[in-house]
Design an enzyme around this catalytic site. Structure first.
Site, PDB file in Angstrom:
ATOM      1  N   ALA A   1       0.700  -1.183  -0.035  1.00  0.00           N
ATOM      2  CA  ALA A   1      -0.020  -0.230   0.098  1.00  0.00           C
ATOM      3  C   ALA A   1       0.938   1.245   0.080  1.00  0.00           C
ATOM      4  CB  ALA A   1      -0.915   0.020   1.332  1.00  0.00           C
TER       5      ALA A   1
ATOM      6  N   GLN B   1       1.562   3.468   2.188  1.00  0.00           N
ATOM      7  CA  GLN B   1       2.385   3.621   3.477  1.00  0.00           C
ATOM      8  C   GLN B   1       2.861   2.368   3.567  1.00  0.00           C
ATOM      9  OE1 GLN B   1       3.454   6.139   5.401  1.00  0.00           O
ATOM     10  NE2 GLN B   1       2.693   7.769   3.923  1.00  0.00           N
ATOM     11  N   SER B   2       3.250   1.417   2.889  1.00  0.00           N
ATOM     12  CA  SER B   2       3.608  -0.021   3.138  1.00  0.00           C
ATOM     13  C   SER B   2       4.816   0.157   4.208  1.00  0.00           C
ATOM     14  CB  SER B   2       3.729  -0.832   1.884  1.00  0.00           C
ATOM     15  OG  SER B   2       4.378  -1.780   2.257  1.00  0.00           O
ATOM     16  N   ASN B   3       4.632  -0.648   5.269  1.00  0.00           N
ATOM     17  CA  ASN B   3       5.880  -1.021   6.086  1.00  0.00           C
ATOM     18  C   ASN B   3       6.738  -1.979   5.404  1.00  0.00           C
ATOM     19  OD1 ASN B   3       4.861   0.624   8.586  1.00  0.00           O
ATOM     20  ND2 ASN B   3       3.340  -0.678   8.578  1.00  0.00           N
TER      21      ASN B   3
ATOM     22  N   CYS C   1       7.202  -2.383   2.363  1.00  0.00           N
ATOM     23  CA  CYS C   1       8.031  -1.850   1.469  1.00  0.00           C
ATOM     24  C   CYS C   1       9.454  -0.955   2.033  1.00  0.00           C
ATOM     25  CB  CYS C   1       7.372  -0.862   0.301  1.00  0.00           C
ATOM     26  SG  CYS C   1       6.320  -1.550  -0.691  1.00  0.00           S
TER      27      CYS C   1
END
Length: 357
Positions: A74, A76-78, A80
Site C-alpha cells: 500500500a 504507506q507500506s511498512n 516496502c
C-alpha cells in the site's frame, strides 16, 4: 520443524522482549493478564514484523543470485520500507510498486513511510490502482530481465508466501523458548495478531500446531471479511506447515485459524473510533506507539475481546506488536481528546450490531 534447513539472513541480533501490560490490564478491568511481544523492536529501518519474513526471503533471493528486488504494498507500506532497508544491507537495487487501495491516497510529498522510501533511495516508485500491483511487479520484472539482463527477484506483498512465513514459524519457536527460559513469564493462553497479507498469522498458526502448543492464535483482520481472510490464512498456513516440516501429508486443522473481522471499519487504512481509542490507550497506559492501519485496529480488537469476555477470566493474553509506527505520523491526527477511561468503543458497538444481524 527444522528451520535450520532453510537459508536465512539475520537482521536482528537479539530476541525481542515479552513485556507485561499491567496498567492496560487494569484499565480494562483486570479480568485477564495482557502481555506484548515487541516485534516493533526488530532490526532494519524502523522495525516491524516484515523484518522476520525478509530474513528468509532475502536469503532466498541471494541464493538465486538476484541483483534487483521488486516488491509491492500500500502507499504507506511498512513492508516496502523494510524491503528497501534490507536491499541496502545486501547491496541490491530495489523497486517499489505502491497500490492505491483508497483512491487518491498516494501523495508524492507525504510523510511517514512514503518519506522514508525516498530518503532510503528506492530506485523507482510506481503507483498503481487497487488490485493491480502483483501483475505490475511481474511485468516490470520481465522488462528488466529482457532489456537490461537483470536477475530480478520478486517479493510478494508483505513477503507473505511460505518462504516469508518461515519468519513467524521462527517467532513461534522464539516465544515458546522465552516462556520456558524466563520464569517470570506465565504460560500464555492466547496470542493476538493483526491479520493482513497473512504471512505473520499463517506462520504463527502453522508453527504453533507443529510445536503442539496450547496457545490459541487469534487474527484481527485489517482488510478482508472473516470468511475471505480465514480461507486465505488457512491455505497459506497449511502450505507453510508442509513447507516448514517437509511433510506433505501434514494438514492444518481448520479450527486452528481464527479470524475476527469486526474491527476493519469502513475499509483498509480508514480510521475507526476503536482504533483511535486503542492507539491512545497504548500510548497513555504503556508508552507504546501503534500504527493506525494494522496494530491500531488489532489492538482495538484485543480491547473489545477483553471487554466482551471472549477470553476466560485469568487468561494470559499475548499481543504481537507488528510495528508500523512510521505511518502514525502520516495518518494523523489521532483525536487526543478522546476519553479513554471507561470509554465505549464504537468498534464494540459495530461488533454487537454484526452479531445481531
Amino acid at each position: 520443524m527444522e528451520l535450520s534447513r532453510f537459508p536465512r539472513r539475520k537482521y536482528t541480533p537479539y530476541v525481542t522482549p515479552i513485556e507485561p501490560m499491567n496498567r492496560l490490564s487494569q484499565e480494562l478491568g483486570g479480568s485477564v493478564n495482557l502481555f506484548i511481544k515487541r516485534d516493533d523492536q526488530l532490526g532494519l529501518t524502523g522495525g516491524g514484523n516484515k523484518t522476520r519474513k525478509l530474513e528468509f526471503a532475502m536469503a532466498d533471493a541471494l541464493l538465486k543470485g538476484a541483483d534487483t528486488i521488486i516488491t509491492c504494498g500500500a502507499v504507506q507500506s511498512n513492508h516496502c520500507r523494510l524491503t528497501l532497508s534490507a536491499c541496502i544491507q545486501e547491496n541490491l537495487k530495489c523497486i517499489l510498486v505502491l497500490e492505491e487501495r483508497v483512491p487518491g491516497s498516494y501523495h508524492k510529498d507525504a510523510s511517514g513511510n512514503n518519506y522514508l522510501f525516498q530518503l532510503l533511495g528506492a530506485e523507482q516508485i510506481v503507483v498503481v490502482g487497487l488490485g493491480e500491483a502483483p501483475q505490475k511487479v511481474q511485468e516490470m520484472a520481465a522488462e528488466l530481465r529482457e532489456a537490461q539482463g537483470r536477475n530480478v527477484y520478486c517479493v510478494p506483498g508483505g513477503a507473505s508466501n511460505e518462504i516469508g512465513a518461515l519468519g513467524y514459524c521462527a517467532c513461534a519457536a522464539e516465544i515458546q523458548n522465552q516462556i520456558f527460559e524466563d520464569t517470570s513469564l506465565p504460560r500464555m493462553d492466547y496470542l493476538v495478531t493483526a491479520s493482513g497479507s497473512g504471512g505473520t498469522h499463517a506462520g504463527l498458526a502453522a508453527a504453533m500446531y507443529a510445536l503442539r502448543s496450547s496457545i490459541k492464535v487469534v487474527g484481527i483482520s485489517t482488510r478482508h471479511p472473516e470468511d475471505v481472510q480465514t480461507a486465505h490464512i488457512h491455505a497459506l498456513a497449511d502450505k507453510t506447515l508442509k513447507f516448514a516440516t517437509g511433510d506433505g501429508t501434514l494438514d492444518l486443522p481448520t479450527e486452528k485459524v481464527v479470524v475476527k473481522d469486526a474491527y476493519v471499519g469502513p475499509g483498509y487504512s480508514l480510521p475507526t473510533e476503536g482504533m483511535q481509542e486503542a492507539v491512545t490507550l497504548f500510548a497513555r497506559k504503556e508508552g507504546i506507539l501503534l500504527d493506525p492501519v494494522y496494530t491500531g485496529k488489532a489492538a482495538a480488537g484485543l480491547i473489545d475481546l477483553v471487554r466482551s469476555n471472549y477470553f476466560e477470566p485469568g487468561s494470559n493474553v499475548l499481543f504481537l506488536h507488528t510495528g508500523g509506527a512510521p505511518s502514525l505520523y502520516h495518518y494523523m491526527p489521532i483525536d487526543t481528546n478522546l476519553p479513554v477511561a471507561g470509554a465505549t468503543s464504537k468498534v464494540a458497538n459495530d461488533s454487537d450490531e454484526k452479531k445481531s444481524d
